[in-house]
Design a protein around this motif. Structure first.
Motif, PDB file in Angstrom:
ATOM      1  N   MET A 187      19.258 -72.089  21.871  1.00 29.17           N
ATOM      2  CA  MET A 187      18.773 -70.684  22.197  1.00 29.17           C
ATOM      3  C   MET A 187      18.183 -70.716  23.004  1.00 29.17           C
ATOM      4  O   MET A 187      17.794 -71.432  24.455  1.00 29.17           O
ATOM      5  N   PHE A 218      14.423 -65.008  20.108  1.00 27.14           N
ATOM      6  CA  PHE A 218      15.924 -64.765  20.212  1.00 27.14           C
ATOM      7  C   PHE A 218      16.878 -63.150  20.475  1.00 27.14           C
ATOM      8  O   PHE A 218      15.916 -62.882  20.598  1.00 27.14           O
ATOM      9  N   PRO A 225      12.803 -66.651  16.269  1.00 24.58           N
ATOM     10  CA  PRO A 225      14.347 -66.050  15.715  1.00 24.58           C
ATOM     11  C   PRO A 225      14.556 -66.667  14.086  1.00 24.58           C
ATOM     12  O   PRO A 225      13.419 -67.414  14.116  1.00 24.58           O
ATOM     13  N   ASP A 275      19.394 -65.166  13.043  1.00 20.39           N
ATOM     14  CA  ASP A 275      20.013 -65.024  14.363  1.00 20.39           C
ATOM     15  C   ASP A 275      20.111 -66.728  14.858  1.00 20.39           C
ATOM     16  O   ASP A 275      21.166 -66.428  15.615  1.00 20.39           O
ATOM     17  N   HIS A 276      19.779 -67.784  14.212  1.00 19.57           N
ATOM     18  CA  HIS A 276      20.512 -69.002  14.001  1.00 19.57           C
ATOM     19  C   HIS A 276      20.446 -69.749  12.899  1.00 19.57           C
ATOM     20  O   HIS A 276      20.188 -69.079  12.107  1.00 19.57           O
TER      21      HIS A 276
END
Lengths: 90, 404
Positions: free
Chosen positions: B1, B6, B243, B354-355
């Motif tokens: 990150m 994020f 995130p 996001d992740h």
């Protein structure tokens, strides 16, 4: 009643799906009127039979306790018919 | 990150009615040091010529800033490079450049675009803006005739520290001037109304994603313009958020003794979960004592049906579904939205995270290698790598791959 219904499980795993299972998943639409209500159609993510060569070739369908390999719609309907005849004494 | 949050970027645009090309351009790039640079440029007029100038401007901005030229200097160079319309004496393109570093410090340079909106805790905050003045040499016969030796252009510069939850919304004047000349909005939609609308959307849906917010802003401007846009309308949103995590588990391990480990990873994961693969789903279900139920409704002919399992957000078949999802993601967000079915649902999950952590089993299903298969099936890890590359490069997602 559910308990008396013939359980049909169609494998929808990758191998079965591309070998013709995609057609078999439409079984519900192909069932003769008289058989509806006596058969429950389900699908499984993978019956696992494709990993064992002795089971035959995809696509696989489980009809009651019996496994059908290399299933096609006519073969599947024939087997269901036979099973309904046997189990329900029709 | 990259930072404490994020950074999600969203963008949406529609072109002026009757035009075959976009006249606004939005570009973004992740620099090697983790900074995220984006630029929105609006070319004078519309159509291809505007599009070329806007793209040129946005490309210069993104390139200069990512190559470590300070944002203020980069903006100055662009101002001096940009041609000036000889008739109207205004620049051929306007721009907003946003540079976000790995600690979420945001630097913005604006030139002639409407002022950005910074939304924090559901209210609008306005960072102090300084001016950057650039004197451009007068060029061409038109300026010589007017005796102009140079013309000063004023850009606005601001810098702020983003906080988790902040949203930065910036757009072309197609948004603020939408509806101009109509009875309802004789002077256009107007900045105050645009700001109120953006705030309203965040109020109504506090976790609205950047891409949805950008899309809704543009669609509303289009509605104000009576669905016949008189200018290109574009909007970009930067959302600094905590995130959203997604676990994608696909394929059985080559070593069956690791089934329990796979199930444990799945069970303990905090975030959303996607299972791709019939065998994978069967293993996890068996280990955790759960059942997988397939929904046999609207079965598509090209992708096997999806299933449900307690604890999983989505359960799908593996190779075919991932392949189709990869194709949709490569074609773009609009392609994902236009589709229904398991592959589009998987693609939506990717876009809304996001992740993304892939746990990939490397066992090869021999049945897939059968030469009598009517289609050629890709090897799982190749498809996963393809999806991961698209998510990283096109959608700027954080992606982790783990093979077991």
């Amino acid at each position: 009643m559910d308990g008396e219904k013939l359980k049909v499980i169609i494998c929808s795993g990758t191998a079965c799906f591309v070998m013709g299972g995609s057609e078999l998943l439409l079984l519900e639409d192909e069932l003769p009127e008289a058989w509806r209500g006596r058969v429950s159609v389900e699908a499984a993510p993978c019956l696992g039979s494709c990993k064992d060569r002795s089971c035959g070739r995809a696509p696989f369908v489980k009809v009651g306790v019996e496994d059908l390999a290399g299933a096609t719609m006519p073969a599947l309907l024939a087997l269901i018919g036979r099973k309904l005849g046997e189990t329900l004494g029709g | 990150m990259s930072g404490p949050t994020f950074v999600e970027l969203g963008h949406y645009q529609v072109r002026k009615r009757g035009q075959g090309a976009d006249g606004d351009a939005f570009l973004s790039r992740k620099a090697s040091d983790g900074r995220i640079i984006s630029a929105l440029s609006d070319g004078l007029g519309s159509g291809v010529k505007a599009g070329v100038l806007a793209t040129l401007t946005a490309s210069m901005a993104v390139k200069f800033v990512s190559e470590d030229i300070p944002i203020r200097r980069a903006a100055g160079i662009i101002m001096k490079t940009l041609p000036v319309c000889s008739e109207r004496r205004i620049s051929y393109a306007t721009f907003t450049i946003v540079d976000i570093d790995s600690q979420d410090t945001v630097k913005v340079v604006e030139y002639d675009n409407p002022s950005y909106i910074l939304i924090r805790e559901r209210t609008q905050v306005e960072p102090i803006k300084g001016e950057i003045r650039v004197t451009r040499a007068g060029r061409g016969r038109a300026s010589a005739a007017r005796g102009a030796v140079g013309r000063e252009a004023i850009m606005r510069y601001s810098e702020f520290q983003a906080r988790p939850g902040d949203r930065l919304v910036f757009f072309s004047d197609g948004v603020t001037q939408a509806g101009m000349g109509t009875r309802a909005h004789p002077l256009g939609w107007g900045a105050p109304a645009v700001q109120a609308y953006a705030l309203g959307l965040v109020e109504e849906k506090p976790d609205i994603s950047a891409r949805e917010l950008a899309r809704r802003m543009v669609q509303e401007a289009e509605a104000v313009d009576a669905y016949a846009p008189k200018d290109d309308i574009s909007c970009a949103v930067v959302y600094f958020r905590r995130p959203r995590r997604l676990l994608v588990m696909t394929g059985p391990s080559i070593d069956p003794s690791r089934d329990a480990e796979m199930a444990a990873i799945f069970d303990r994961y905090e975030g959303r979960k996607l299972l791709c693969g019939g065998t994978t789903a069967a293993i996890v279900a068996r280990e955790l004592g759960r059942t997988v139920t397939i929904v046999l409704e609207r079965v598509a002919r090209d992708v096997p049906p999806a299933s449900t399992m307690e604890g999983a957000d989505l359960v799908t078949e593996g190779i075919i579904t991932l392949g189709k999802a990869a194709e949709l993601l490569e074609r773009g967000e609009s392609a994902v939205r236009a589709e229904r079915g398991p592959a589009a649902r998987a693609a939506e999950l990717f876009l809304d995270s996001d992740h993304i952590e892939f746990v990939v089993g490397t066992k090869i299903n021999e049945a897939h290698q059968d030469p009598s298969m009517p289609v050629e099936l890709e090897i799982r890890r190749n498809i996963v790598k393809r999806v991961a590359a698209t998510l990283r490069e096109t959608y700027l997602k954080e992606v982790e791959l783990r093979f077991i």
